[in-house]
Design an enzyme around this catalytic site. Sequence first.
Site, PDB file in Angstrom:
ATOM      1  N   ARG A 174       0.842  -1.212   0.000  1.00  0.00           N
ATOM      2  CA  ARG A 174       0.000   0.000   0.000  1.00  0.00           C
ATOM      3  C   ARG A 174       0.875   1.260   0.000  1.00  0.00           C
ATOM      4  O   ARG A 174       0.603   2.233   0.720  1.00  0.00           O
ATOM      5  CB  ARG A 174      -0.946   0.040   1.208  1.00  0.00           C
ATOM      6  CG  ARG A 174      -1.831  -1.146   1.366  1.00  0.00           C
ATOM      7  CD  ARG A 174      -2.949  -1.202   0.339  1.00  0.00           C
ATOM      8  NE  ARG A 174      -3.855  -2.277   0.689  1.00  0.00           N
ATOM      9  CZ  ARG A 174      -3.744  -3.529   0.250  1.00  0.00           C
ATOM     10  NH1 ARG A 174      -2.770  -3.866  -0.586  1.00  0.00           N
ATOM     11  NH2 ARG A 174      -4.615  -4.443   0.618  1.00  0.00           N
ATOM     12  N   SER A 248     -10.554   0.795   3.972  1.00  0.00           N
ATOM     13  CA  SER A 248      -9.751   0.582   5.189  1.00  0.00           C
ATOM     14  C   SER A 248      -9.187   1.922   5.643  1.00  0.00           C
ATOM     15  O   SER A 248      -8.487   2.578   4.873  1.00  0.00           O
ATOM     16  CB  SER A 248      -8.587  -0.358   4.902  1.00  0.00           C
ATOM     17  OG  SER A 248      -9.067  -1.548   4.345  1.00  0.00           O
ATOM     18  N   GLU A 343      -4.303   4.786   6.366  1.00  0.00           N
ATOM     19  CA  GLU A 343      -4.061   4.537   4.939  1.00  0.00           C
ATOM     20  C   GLU A 343      -4.712   5.675   4.136  1.00  0.00           C
ATOM     21  O   GLU A 343      -4.231   6.063   3.077  1.00  0.00           O
ATOM     22  CB  GLU A 343      -4.698   3.191   4.559  1.00  0.00           C
ATOM     23  CG  GLU A 343      -4.492   2.811   3.118  1.00  0.00           C
ATOM     24  CD  GLU A 343      -5.092   1.440   2.799  1.00  0.00           C
ATOM     25  OE1 GLU A 343      -4.621   0.428   3.345  1.00  0.00           O
ATOM     26  OE2 GLU A 343      -6.034   1.403   1.989  1.00  0.00           O
TER      27      GLU A 343
END
Length: 348
Positions: A174, A248, A343
């Site tokens: 990520r 998320s 994130e």
Amino acid sequence: MTNHSITPSPNNPRVELINQASLQPFTTFGVSSTCDHLYRIDEIEELRLATQYLEDPLILGGGSNILPMGNITRNVLRVELKGIERVEETDEYALVKIAAGEVWHNVVLWAIDQDLAGIENLSLIPGTTGAAPIQNIGAYGIELSSVFHSLEALELGSGQQKDFLTEDCRFGYRDSIFKNDLRGRMVITSVTLKLSKQHNVHTSYGAIQQTLEEWNIKDPGIRDVSKAVIHIRQSKLPDPAQLGNAGSFFKNPVISASAFEDLKKQYPEIPGYPAGNEVKVPAGWLIETVGWKGKRVGNVGSYAKQALVLVNFGEAKGEDVWAFAQEIIGSVEQKFAIRLVPEVNIWS
Ligand code: FAD
Ligand code: NAP
């Protein structure tokens, strides 16, 4: 800027300028927020001018990984370039160049229709193709980097085109160079993927296999995998059109093997997955274990079916979501000595 040709006019339909624009319809969290000037641009030369002349703009795609906090006193540039082209063919693969403003899921469906494999596990990830390299989107064991070939970007300030190959992007979990050294400095205009004409499906991750078995599919193709992923996601994740969220909220933390072993002694049921020499711990499990799953404070909550997704029940402000996130970070850190990192990109 105002005297420049990127100023919208009846003769320049490729640029739409909205002053004091609400960001609510342009971001999936749906929190109330405005920006000083929102430029929506669907033409490459206009975009080049914007990267040269707009002062320090924030770049917006589909707004599915952004939490705006309050009113943003900045220019926001929404990249709306469109187009998909097969630019090279061999017997094994096709190189496909995709304009940054193409909706990612439409690209997945297009690839499946073209019988090209590699991105079916990434079905139904919201947002645009131009944003996909930023956090190296990933799901069900596949990351963008596994099919990535190259991208083109415009440098903010100079407006110069820069080309990036896989090794230049420094893709990680990520993560990419665009979240680090080049954060906020490049506007990605196109992404080229290397999609396979041979179909090796990946079904071992998550609930894909189980879903295919339930459907009695023994020899799944890429379309079956895509349908299974769509089915699982629709049953487990909140639809931003119904309940504001940005997927998320936190990254899954990656900790040392020894730290994981120590935690395992205390919490034998803690899940962990190998991540190089380290161990990835599902943040959702940590949040659930400290008791935040399904909890609501005012207009913000942790989603009942997936604790890692924070949701806006309707009237939340960015600050409310952030305050809720801080509570979770504090609880998890206190119990596990692991500090969760967002994130989602915070705009303030
Ligand atoms: P935005 O939210 O608009 O922007 C995200 C970041 O990229 C910002 O920093 C922005 O400045 C930058 N950016 C956007 N476009 C450009 C561009 N053209 N050039 C340069 N910078 C740009 N992510 C996953 O990885 N896997 C998942 O499975 C997943 N599932 C999700 C499920 C839901 C329900 C939601 C709401 C989100 C999910 N996400 C997932 C997060 C999100 O979809 C991805 O991060 C997606 O790539 C964001 O695309 P976007 O166009 O909406 O980007
Ligand atoms: P899940 O299957 O319930 O799994 C929970 C977590 O465990 C996931 O985050 C996943 O990590 C990890 N995991 C599960 N099986 C694994 C395996 N075999 N090997 C390595 N790691 C494993 O997760 P979910 O919430 O339903 O999500 C399914 C997939 O969609 C995941 O890949 C997830 O990342 C992705 N997703 C991402 C977002 C986002 O916004 N980023 C939102 C929704 C779903 P990984 O996350 O590293 O895969």
